[in-house]
Scaffold this active site. Structure first.
Site, PDB file in Angstrom:
ATOM      1  N   GLU A 177      -9.798 -10.592  -8.259  1.00 10.81           N
ATOM      2  CA  GLU A 177      -8.835  -9.647  -7.958  1.00 10.81           C
ATOM      3  C   GLU A 177      -7.355  -9.234  -8.685  1.00 10.81           C
ATOM      4  O   GLU A 177      -7.001  -8.626  -9.144  1.00 10.81           O
ATOM      5  CB  GLU A 177      -8.243  -9.621  -6.234  1.00 10.81           C
ATOM      6  N   HIS A 226      -2.191  -5.549   1.390  1.00  7.57           N
ATOM      7  CA  HIS A 226      -3.448  -6.187   0.976  1.00  7.57           C
ATOM      8  C   HIS A 226      -3.798  -7.534   0.952  1.00  7.57           C
ATOM      9  O   HIS A 226      -2.278  -7.761   0.357  1.00  7.57           O
ATOM     10  CB  HIS A 226      -4.336  -5.200   0.006  1.00  7.57           C
ATOM     11  N   ASN A 245      -1.854   0.023   6.738  1.00 10.78           N
ATOM     12  CA  ASN A 245      -1.763  -1.510   7.676  1.00 10.78           C
ATOM     13  C   ASN A 245      -0.703  -1.313   6.717  1.00 10.78           C
ATOM     14  O   ASN A 245      -0.987  -3.325   6.318  1.00 10.78           O
ATOM     15  CB  ASN A 245      -3.335  -1.882   8.625  1.00 10.78           C
ATOM     16  N   TYR A 279     -12.381  -1.732  -3.526  1.00 11.39           N
ATOM     17  CA  TYR A 279     -12.943  -2.287  -2.635  1.00 11.39           C
ATOM     18  C   TYR A 279     -14.984  -1.780  -1.802  1.00 11.39           C
ATOM     19  O   TYR A 279     -14.971  -1.273  -1.704  1.00 11.39           O
ATOM     20  CB  TYR A 279     -12.214  -0.906  -0.852  1.00 11.39           C
ATOM     21  N   ARG A 288      -2.219 -13.969   4.492  1.00 12.00           N
ATOM     22  CA  ARG A 288      -2.901 -13.538   5.123  1.00 12.00           C
ATOM     23  C   ARG A 288      -1.907 -13.214   6.602  1.00 12.00           C
ATOM     24  O   ARG A 288      -1.693 -12.887   7.434  1.00 12.00           O
ATOM     25  CB  ARG A 288      -4.021 -13.651   5.515  1.00 12.00           C
ATOM     26  N   LYS A 344       0.372  -0.967   0.168  1.00 11.68           N
ATOM     27  CA  LYS A 344       0.098  -0.192  -0.241  1.00 11.68           C
ATOM     28  C   LYS A 344       0.745   1.197   0.059  1.00 11.68           C
ATOM     29  O   LYS A 344       2.168   1.191   0.133  1.00 11.68           O
ATOM     30  CB  LYS A 344      -0.499  -0.445   0.948  1.00 11.68           C
TER      31      LYS A 344
HETATM   32  P1  IDP Z   1      -8.302  -6.573   5.214  1.00  8.62           P
HETATM   33  O1  IDP Z   1      -6.904  -5.835   4.522  1.00  8.62           O
HETATM   34  O2  IDP Z   1      -7.560  -7.557   6.984  1.00  8.62           O
HETATM   35  O3  IDP Z   1      -8.557  -7.700   4.818  1.00  8.62           O
HETATM   36  P2  IDP Z   1     -11.069  -5.110   5.608  1.00  8.62           P
HETATM   37  O4  IDP Z   1     -12.099  -5.284   7.114  1.00  8.62           O
HETATM   38  O5  IDP Z   1     -10.999  -6.286   4.289  1.00  8.62           O
HETATM   39  O6  IDP Z   1      -8.987  -6.085   6.323  1.00  8.62           O
HETATM   40  O7  IDP Z   1     -10.359  -4.036   5.256  1.00  8.62           O
HETATM   41  C1  IDP Z   1      -9.767  -3.275   3.753  1.00  8.62           C
HETATM   42  C2  IDP Z   1      -8.826  -2.286   4.889  1.00  8.62           C
HETATM   43  O8  IDP Z   1      -9.449  -1.460   5.215  1.00  8.62           O
HETATM   44  C3  IDP Z   1      -8.130  -2.718   5.842  1.00  8.62           C
HETATM   45  O9  IDP Z   1      -6.882  -2.852   5.330  1.00  8.62           O
HETATM   46  C4  IDP Z   1      -7.359  -0.883   5.904  1.00  8.62           C
HETATM   47  O10 IDP Z   1      -6.568  -0.371   4.966  1.00  8.62           O
HETATM   48  C5  IDP Z   1      -8.894  -0.521   6.092  1.00  8.62           C
HETATM   49  N1  IDP Z   1      -9.790  -0.592   7.257  1.00  8.62           N
HETATM   50  C6  IDP Z   1     -10.532  -1.873   8.279  1.00  8.62           C
HETATM   51  N2  IDP Z   1     -11.061  -1.236   8.552  1.00  8.62           N
HETATM   52  C7  IDP Z   1     -10.609   0.470   8.652  1.00  8.62           C
HETATM   53  C8  IDP Z   1     -11.043   1.075  10.218  1.00  8.62           C
HETATM   54  O11 IDP Z   1     -12.228   0.463  11.310  1.00  8.62           O
HETATM   55  N3  IDP Z   1     -10.619   1.806   9.388  1.00  8.62           N
HETATM   56  C9  IDP Z   1      -9.848   2.463   8.578  1.00  8.62           C
HETATM   57  N4  IDP Z   1      -9.807   1.694   8.067  1.00  8.62           N
HETATM   58  C10 IDP Z   1     -10.226   0.101   7.924  1.00  8.62           C
HETATM   59 MG    MG Z   2      -9.885  -7.533   3.350  1.00 11.91          MG
END
Ligand code: IDP
Ligand code: MG
Length: 138
Positions: free
Chosen positions: A126, A115, A112, A49, A85, A9
């Site tokens: 994807e 992805h 974070n 997304y 993951r 990212k």
């Molecule tokens: P993942 O990336 O671990 O699969 P997802 O729930 O699919 O997590 O969420 C997609 C992305 O959205 C996350 O990687 C993160 O960058 C962002 N995200 C998820 N939850 C939050 C939140 O509560 N606040 C802000 N950003 C979030």
């Molecule tokens: Mg996800």
């Protein structure tokens, strides 16, 4: 053999973490079968997304994902989806296990670092969204 889709990212590319992350991928035994650096358009970020469209963080997430270049990858190996993951760790770096990418490099629940696809169907979707078959070199 399974394939998964990965993104380094914008926060990670900006901080010069791409090499560290690619090194962890290869050290895990996963094979990089496709790789490209791109700058996501708003339209593509929103499509990618789409499942999160109704969430309060959706707009901020799309701002972040379009804030700079990303590196997109296809990873291949046995159990690639869950393996990647596990290497990434939990979505929120605060909750990620020691030694995971998000624990070591994550800034917050949004920024974070990486992805990873969450299931075979999303992985296939994807990968196809970003890579034509001729760019996947196993
Ligand atoms: P993942 O990336 O671990 O699969 P997802 O729930 O699919 O997590 O969420 C997609 C992305 O959205 C996350 O990687 C993160 O960058 C962002 N995200 C998820 N939850 C939050 C939140 O509560 N606040 C802000 N950003 C979030
Ligand atoms: Mg996800």
């Amino acid at each position: 053999m399974e394939r998964t889709f990965a993104i380094v990212k914008p926060d990670a590319v900006r901080r010069g973490l791409t090499g560290d992350i690619l090194k962890r991928i290869e050290a895990s035994g996963l094979k990089i079968v496709a790789l490209r650096k791109i700058h996501l358009s708003r339209v593509d970020a929103e499509k990618f997304y789409d499942v999160h469209r109704a969430r309060p963080f959706f707009s901020g997430l799309c701002d972040y994902m379009t804030s700079g270049p990303v590196v997109i990858l296809v990873l291949q190996g046995e159990g690639a989806i869950s393996k990647w993951r596990q290497l990434m760790g939990a979505t929120d770096p605060k909750n990620a296990d020691t030694g995971t990418i998000r624990k070591d490099f994550g800034i917050d629940v949004e920024k974070n670092v990486t992805h990873g696809s969450d299931a075979p169907e999303t992985a296939a979707q994807e990968i196809a969204f970003f890579f034509p078959a001729r760019e996947i070199l196993a």
